[in-house]
Design a protein around this motif. Structure first.
Motif, PDB file in Angstrom:
ATOM      1  N   LEU A  53      46.013  36.252  41.185  1.00 48.10           N
ATOM      2  CA  LEU A  53      45.641  34.866  40.933  1.00 48.10           C
ATOM      3  C   LEU A  53      46.013  34.516  39.496  1.00 48.10           C
ATOM      4  N   LEU A 149      37.943  29.235  46.002  1.00 47.16           N
ATOM      5  CA  LEU A 149      37.488  30.461  45.341  1.00 47.16           C
ATOM      6  C   LEU A 149      36.052  30.779  45.722  1.00 47.16           C
ATOM      7  N   ALA A 152      36.006  32.244  49.199  1.00 48.37           N
ATOM      8  CA  ALA A 152      36.492  33.621  49.197  1.00 48.37           C
ATOM      9  C   ALA A 152      35.475  34.562  48.575  1.00 48.37           C
ATOM     10  N   ALA A 153      34.799  34.102  47.509  1.00 45.73           N
ATOM     11  CA  ALA A 153      33.792  34.951  46.863  1.00 45.73           C
ATOM     12  C   ALA A 153      32.637  35.227  47.813  1.00 45.73           C
ATOM     13  N   THR A 159      37.724  36.795  42.669  1.00 40.86           N
ATOM     14  CA  THR A 159      38.322  35.474  42.447  1.00 40.86           C
ATOM     15  C   THR A 159      38.663  35.212  40.989  1.00 40.86           C
ATOM     16  N   VAL A 168      41.716  36.390  48.664  1.00 38.52           N
ATOM     17  CA  VAL A 168      41.551  34.935  48.646  1.00 38.52           C
ATOM     18  C   VAL A 168      42.497  34.274  49.631  1.00 38.52           C
TER      19      VAL A 168
END
Length: 832
Positions: A53, A149, A152-153, A159, A168
């Motif tokens: 990322l 994010l 995904a977290a 992230t 992610v």
């Protein structure tokens, strides 16, 4: 249905303790455990090496090139930003992007390295969906926002800037393809499959449709839902002020991609997401293009609609359409219309969710050769209780990610039908499976699939609205057995009950087949279908009973639309086919039923709500064609081939007649013969077969005209006999054996050619009395001395007494008595 492992795991474990993370093999076994087959599972094509990322820190616009080029500074968690060349225009400073650093290898073998391009060194690549193998094409690079994010977290992915981007982006996914049978339409959704996986792993299930409803007041739009459409429910809600440039968040678009859907625009992506999650297909209209209220009606003949696939379709009165004041806007349950399509400037989104008739949607789809994800689900049945939660969830997502405001008005037309309760004994699943299932287990399993269970025994079970396939106790038994585990049901081979052996009719059929095979005939299975013109080829009279054939409404072959009233057409066709392939010396036999029309040929349609009365059952049976069992033989060429010891001989009418005698002997009946004229046989070489005076068949040589028309060899012979017309009686053999010797004598009689030999033989048997054991014709002789149209028939007679040695005088007296009776009946004279 194609689903990603992470999504189905998330839905299944929503109400469970954290930490549920089955392996792909365990999840696959879970599907099988609850009765769902899969086509397998496979990971996505991997991305190897550093994929992280990054945050765009700066953008330098490069000029002097044929296309716009940017030279970007991207923070990837190192001491210095990476300098990367990129031609995309859909990102700005501060955006979070996916960066493939030197050493990474993307799908297709595309290796990333630092290289000089456009006058600068590019130290990696900012990736698009297409470059990561997530889509066939992409308008730009992947840009992630804080919502992506956070999502995904929550799923456990890192992230931070510089963190591995695979979690992610959903690159470490396993894709499953689950086979969903037509009776389980609820399983064409994550809601349905998640419930099944929760059962497989014994997890508490939280229904994703159980969301908190949005406040509603007033009507969204007036709607007229006409009864002739067979639609159950219809709902509308509106979201105003949607940002036309807003895109669905990455996590939502990614889930659509993994489930085989492409991202279109925010309203369409939201409706597709709701459909995949809950199983309720939806449609999004551009609200500004809807004029007035809506009418749900049947289409008029000749009306036309251009659907979203840009095809103009002529509608049928069986199609259901959604119309406003300006015309038709959608083909209900299948596809929307182009005039109210969501466009680039759409800000007013009108959301529709409905429950359509599965049969109407099925017929519309087949009629227009048009299938969609929505029609697949409607054809299999959609939960009518999903209209409100689907509308509310779609409105929430549009408002959250499109910046719109949910209109308070809501239109709901129609009521969900109340499920019918089913009564079942609590012991029924155990009785079917042969396994002792406690009452508590049966109740728990039924509640697990959403049923309401009351009562002690029998149980009163009310299926949930999403299980229209549960209609009778057998369906409930199946649910209990599959959830308890079909593999746990013991396999016990049943013991066949003591039987009574073959029936007399079966014994006779088998004996006839064995006798013909022993006589040298080869068995074929005649087709039951006959060409419509075969009887014209034979030259049968218009009123011949064999023409009264049953016509098949939907025949397998268009040129064979009739059920055969005789076996000969099929037998002769097989003979002709073999002859055309070089088998010129051939004898075949067949045993099969024929169909003889009775009554009008149309069966009445009894009421199916209960057992029809006896007279209706009798009327149905009487309307069906009679199907007696026939046996037939056909032959051509030589019955005996030439050998060094003598010449052979051809098949003749006598051989066809002898095949009938073979059948009669095997059936245990006495066969009588008489000359006859009966097409398709030769009028001078045809025998009528009788038993106790009743005609049961014919045998002989086929008519030359029939042989020519059917491309058969000359002098082809055939026999057909109604086996069911023969008297049937159980025969328990009790042979009479004599220890005394037989006396053999011959008897030669001269008779007219018109007198059948069989009639003379029967007269001799009658006249000789009980001392005669056997009579057999062994010679036919003609000469000028006998006279014109006269012939001599020579018979071998065998006499025997059961209690003594028979004398020649006694045998001679019986022979003379037989000759005298033949003289009286047939004018027979002894041959000198």
């Amino acid at each position: 249905m194609i689903i990603p492992q992470s999504w189905v795991t998330e839905v299944a474990a929503a109400g469970a303790e954290p930490g549920f993370a089955p392996t792909p093999a365990e999840l696959d076994a879970g599907f099988v455990r609850v009765g769902f087959e899969t086509e397998g599972h496979a990971p996505l094509e991997p991305v190897t090496g550093p994929l992280v990322l990054g945050r765009v820190e700066g953008i330098e616009e490069l000029t002097g090139f044929r296309k716009p080029i940017r030279y970007c500074a991207v923070d990837v968690g190192g001491e210095q930003p990476q300098r990367i060349i990129c031609g995309a225009r859909n990102f700005a400073v501060g955006d979070i992007v996916a960066v493939a650093l030197p050493g990474a290898e993307l799908p297709g073998g595309f290796a990333i390295s630092a290289r000089k391009t456009y006058g600068h060194v590019s130290e990696g690549m900012m990736c698009s969906e297409a470059e990561l193998g997530l889509a066939e094409s992409s308008p730009g690079i992947i840009v992630l926002d804080q919502a992506d994010l956070d999502h995904a977290a929550a799923a456990g992915a890192e992230t931070g800037i510089g963190a591995d981007a695979r979690g992610v982006l959903g690159l470490d996914e396993e894709i499953f393809e689950v086979n969903v049978t037509p009776d389980r339409g609820y399983a064409l959704s994550l809601r349905g499959l998640g419930r099944e996986i929760a059962s497989a792993f014994e997890l508490p299930f939280t229904d994703p449709a159980g969301i908190e409803p949005l406040a509603a007041s007033g009507e969204c739009l007036p709607v007229e839902l006409r009864p002739e459409t067979d639609a159950l429910r219809f709902g509308l809600r509106r979201v105003r002020g949607v940002d036309p440039a807003a895109r669905a968040p990455w996590w939502l678009r990614r889930r659509l991609q993994l489930a085989g859907q492409r991202s279109v625009n925010l309203p369409t992506d939201v409706t597709n997401y709701v459909m995949l999650l809950l199983g309720q297909p939806m449609h999004a209209f551009d609200g500004a293009r809807i004029a007035g209220g809506l009418v749900v009606r049947n289409a008029a003949a000749g009306e036309r609609l251009t659907t979203l696939d840009h095809v103009e379709r002529e509608l049928d009165p069986g199609d259901v359409v959604i119309c406003d004041d300006s015309g038709i806007q959608s083909l209900a349950g299948v596809m929307g219309g182009l005039t109210s399509e969501i466009g680039e400037g759409t800000t007013d989104v009108l959301l529709e969710a409905a429950t359509w008739s599965p049969l109407r949607v099925f017929r519309t789809g087949r009629r227009h050769k048009l299938s969609s994800e929505a029609s697949r689900r409607f054809e299999r049945g959609v939960d009518p209780a999903l209209v409100e939660p689907a509308l509310d969830l779609a409105c929430r997502l549009l408002a959250e990610y499109g910046g719109g405001e949910v209109d308070p008005g809501r239109t709901l037309v129609g009521e969900a039908p109340a499920p019918r309760a089913i009564t079942m004994a609590a012991t029924r699943p155990g009785e079917v499976a042969g396994v002792d299932y406690p009452r508590e287990t049966v109740i728990a399993r039924l509640r697990e699939v959403g049923c309401a269970v009351t009562g002690d025994d029998p149980l009163t079970v009310t299926p949930p609205s999403w299980r229209p396939d549960l209609t009778m106790p057998a369906d409930l038994v199946e649910e209990v057995l599959r959830l308890e585990g079909l593999e746990d049901i013991p396999v016990t081979l049943p013991v066949a009950p003591a039987g009574r052996g073959l029936t007399p009719r079966q014994i006779r059929r088998r004996a006839v087949g064995h006798a013909l095979a022993h006589a040298g005939y080869l068995e074929i299975i005649p087709t039951p279908f006959t060409a419509a013109d075969v009887f014209d080829t034979w030259g049968l009279a218009a009123d011949d009973p064999r023409r009264a054939a049953v016509r098949v409404v939907n025949p397998l072959e268009a040129d064979r639309p009739l059920l055969g009233t005789t076996l000969l057409p099929a037998m002769l066709e097989s003979l002709r086919r073999n002859v055309s392939r070089g088998q010129v010396d051939l004898s075949l036999y067949g045993l099969a039923q024929v169909s003889l029309a009775r009554g009008t040929g149309r069966s009445p349609m009894p009421d199916t709500s209960g057992r029809p009365p006896a007279e209706e059952i009798a009327a149905v049976i009487d309307s069906l064609p009679a199907q007696p069992l026939h046996v037939a033989t056909v032959a051509c060429g030589r019955v005996e081939l030439d050998t060094p010891w003598g010449p052979g001989r051809d098949y003749t009418a006598a051989d066809a007649i002898e095949s009938a005698r073979v059948v009669a002997r095997a059936a245990g009946v006495e066969l009588e013969l008489a000359a006859a004229e009966h097409l398709p046989w030769h009028p001078g070489r045809c025998a009528e077969l009788r038993v106790a005076g009743a005609v049961v068949g014919h045998a002989g040589e086929l008519h030359p005209a029939v042989c020519r028309a059917a491309n058969l060899p000359e002098r082809t012979c055939a026999m057909e006999l109604d086996l069911d017309a023969l008297p049937l009686a159980e025969r328990l053999p009790a042979p009479r054996l004599s220890s005394f010797p037989a006396v053999h004598q011959d008897l030669a009689l001269v008779v007219d050619d018109a007198v059948p030999a069989a009639a003379v033989q029967a007269t001799i048997a009658e006249g000789a009395g009980e001392l005669l054991e056997q009579v057999r014709l062994f010679d036919v002789y003609r000469s000028e001395a006998l006279g014109a149209d006269r012939r001599s028939l020579a018979f071998a007679l065998r006499f025997r007494a059961m209690d003594r040695t028979l004398t020649e005088d006694e045998a001679s007296a019986a022979r003379l008595a037989a000759a005298e009776l033949a003289r009286t009946r047939h004018g027979a004279q002894p041959r000198m």
